[in-house]
Design an enzyme around this catalytic site. Sequence first.
Site, PDB file in Angstrom:
ATOM      1  N   CYS A  21     -28.847  15.231 -39.732  1.00 29.43           N
ATOM      2  CA  CYS A  21     -28.410  16.329 -40.607  1.00 29.43           C
ATOM      3  C   CYS A  21     -27.986  15.713 -41.949  1.00 29.43           C
ATOM      4  O   CYS A  21     -26.882  15.934 -42.435  1.00 29.43           O
ATOM      5  CB  CYS A  21     -27.296  17.152 -39.980  1.00 29.43           C
ATOM      6  SG  CYS A  21     -25.839  16.223 -39.477  1.00 29.43           S
ATOM      7  N   LYS A  29     -28.687  21.097 -28.841  1.00 26.84           N
ATOM      8  CA  LYS A  29     -30.152  20.961 -28.767  1.00 26.84           C
ATOM      9  C   LYS A  29     -30.619  20.852 -27.324  1.00 26.84           C
ATOM     10  O   LYS A  29     -31.719  21.288 -26.984  1.00 26.84           O
ATOM     11  CB  LYS A  29     -30.609  19.761 -29.591  1.00 26.84           C
ATOM     12  CG  LYS A  29     -30.380  19.957 -31.088  1.00 26.84           C
ATOM     13  CD  LYS A  29     -30.855  18.774 -31.898  1.00 26.84           C
ATOM     14  CE  LYS A  29     -30.475  18.959 -33.359  1.00 26.84           C
ATOM     15  NZ  LYS A  29     -29.002  18.977 -33.571  1.00 26.84           N
ATOM     16  N   ASP A  48     -24.756  10.705 -24.046  1.00 24.73           N
ATOM     17  CA  ASP A  48     -23.878  10.484 -25.191  1.00 24.73           C
ATOM     18  C   ASP A  48     -22.899   9.375 -24.835  1.00 24.73           C
ATOM     19  O   ASP A  48     -22.684   9.077 -23.651  1.00 24.73           O
ATOM     20  CB  ASP A  48     -23.121  11.764 -25.581  1.00 24.73           C
ATOM     21  CG  ASP A  48     -22.698  11.750 -27.041  1.00 24.73           C
ATOM     22  OD1 ASP A  48     -23.508  12.136 -27.896  1.00 24.73           O
ATOM     23  OD2 ASP A  48     -21.565  11.324 -27.327  1.00 24.73           O
ATOM     24  N   ASP A  72     -31.128  12.542 -32.136  1.00 24.42           N
ATOM     25  CA  ASP A  72     -30.419  13.258 -33.201  1.00 24.42           C
ATOM     26  C   ASP A  72     -29.285  12.322 -33.615  1.00 24.42           C
ATOM     27  O   ASP A  72     -28.181  12.402 -33.109  1.00 24.42           O
ATOM     28  CB  ASP A  72     -29.903  14.589 -32.667  1.00 24.42           C
ATOM     29  CG  ASP A  72     -29.202  15.411 -33.732  1.00 24.42           C
ATOM     30  OD1 ASP A  72     -29.331  15.075 -34.930  1.00 24.42           O
ATOM     31  OD2 ASP A  72     -28.503  16.385 -33.382  1.00 24.42           O
ATOM     32  N   ALA A 103     -26.740  13.546 -27.342  1.00 29.93           N
ATOM     33  CA  ALA A 103     -26.664  14.985 -27.083  1.00 29.93           C
ATOM     34  C   ALA A 103     -25.405  15.644 -27.630  1.00 29.93           C
ATOM     35  O   ALA A 103     -25.394  16.849 -27.864  1.00 29.93           O
ATOM     36  CB  ALA A 103     -26.766  15.245 -25.579  1.00 29.93           C
ATOM     37  N   GLY A 137     -24.228  19.253 -26.739  1.00 29.74           N
ATOM     38  CA  GLY A 137     -25.349  19.852 -26.012  1.00 29.74           C
ATOM     39  C   GLY A 137     -26.096  20.978 -26.682  1.00 29.74           C
ATOM     40  O   GLY A 137     -26.892  21.647 -26.018  1.00 29.74           O
TER      41      GLY A 137
END
Length: 433
Positions: free
Chosen positions: A363, A246, A264, A310, A241, A244
């Site tokens: 990303c 998302k 996390d 992610d 996360a 935070g």
Amino acid sequence: MIPTARIQTSIELLDEVLATDRPADGVMSAYFRARRFIGAKDRRAVSDQIWRVLRYRARLTWALGTDTPSGRLLVLANLVRGESKSIDAVAGLFSGAKNGPLPLSVNERRMAERARTKNTDDAPRPVKFECPEWLLEKIDAAFGDEADKEITALGDEAALDLRVNTLKATRDEVLTSLKRENLDASPTPLSPIGIRLPARIALGAHAGFQSGLFEVQDEASQICAQLVGAQPGQAVIDLCAGAGGKTLAIAGSMANKGRLVACDVSVGRLERSKLRLRRAGVHNATLRIIEERDKWLKRQAGTFDRVLVDAPCSGTGAWRRNPDARWHLSPENLENLAATQDGLLDQAAALVKPGGRLIYATCSILPEENTERAEAFLARNDNFAAHPVSDLWPQLLGADSPSPSAPDSPFLTLTPARHGTDGFFVAILDRVP
């Protein structure tokens, strides 16, 4: 702060940035926090100077004719090349005045003249595209004839995207409010809850930000959170996360109803998310620090409808915002990241309930972190299947999806050149009921 003092501050701060592998924005924030006496306009001027240098670091270095330029030389080269100042004008700024830079040496004047007149058309391709050669080869392989366009777009400065907090307002309401302030705000083309501002402005003290009406979040990241497809009443976990961003968007999709867990490995990142969650009015989220061989995670096996990974990645898709990151990456880093990504995917798979969904995102624009990782996961997990993003997009985002990154690909790859977003990858992986 007078112009000469701004230049000296830029030199000192740039030397700090160059001396560490830490992200430049973090180094700069720490520098200014320790020097509260530097005013907002001066901070902006110094920051702009440093970001210009970092964005064109390879070209400035090549033009200077040295492999390891100091912050002083890079600022000097930017003044004569990026800002088109004459050598005499720059010499006037490097005058040795109080709080300003020392006078130019004969050799520095010579290097400045070289930097001013050097023709970038003659530069090697990695210099022209501000990219390490080994990474440029990977981007060429990934994008073929479109590679030059993509790498150029990664060097451009990004617009400022906001995500509307749907727990408190609609996009139209926030757009109307921003336009009343004469801000050139417009809807983002792809995200139904995004707003784009063409230039960076300070929003930390803005009433809308302080009251939780919106957050700064690139459109690609917003789309990723929308594609999680979280529904009110579901159990959802954001496994990486961070601070935070998302998690906040997912809470909006869930209308604050259901179970949302933000995890996390970093205490600091989760601590920063507490304020954001409170400001946004999120009350269905809990925060959890994850440790190696975490027993709590094992007890949660098969209990989540949606699991978002992610994953830590190269960040190649975010070079528009972090131009210094390209110089901190190595082939060894990339190999280590791939191993981490595989491990996280396997860890996440165990959390998904039958009929649930695993969402893998980075990303990055590199296939080694994206398609290859998703396909490798599917190859070793026959109880999961790829769910084409194009099938879910109309339902979750209310429009036709962009073209896939490759013909018949079930995955989504967003890029600055094609979509005007950060580079981003999303794979949606359904667990067989």
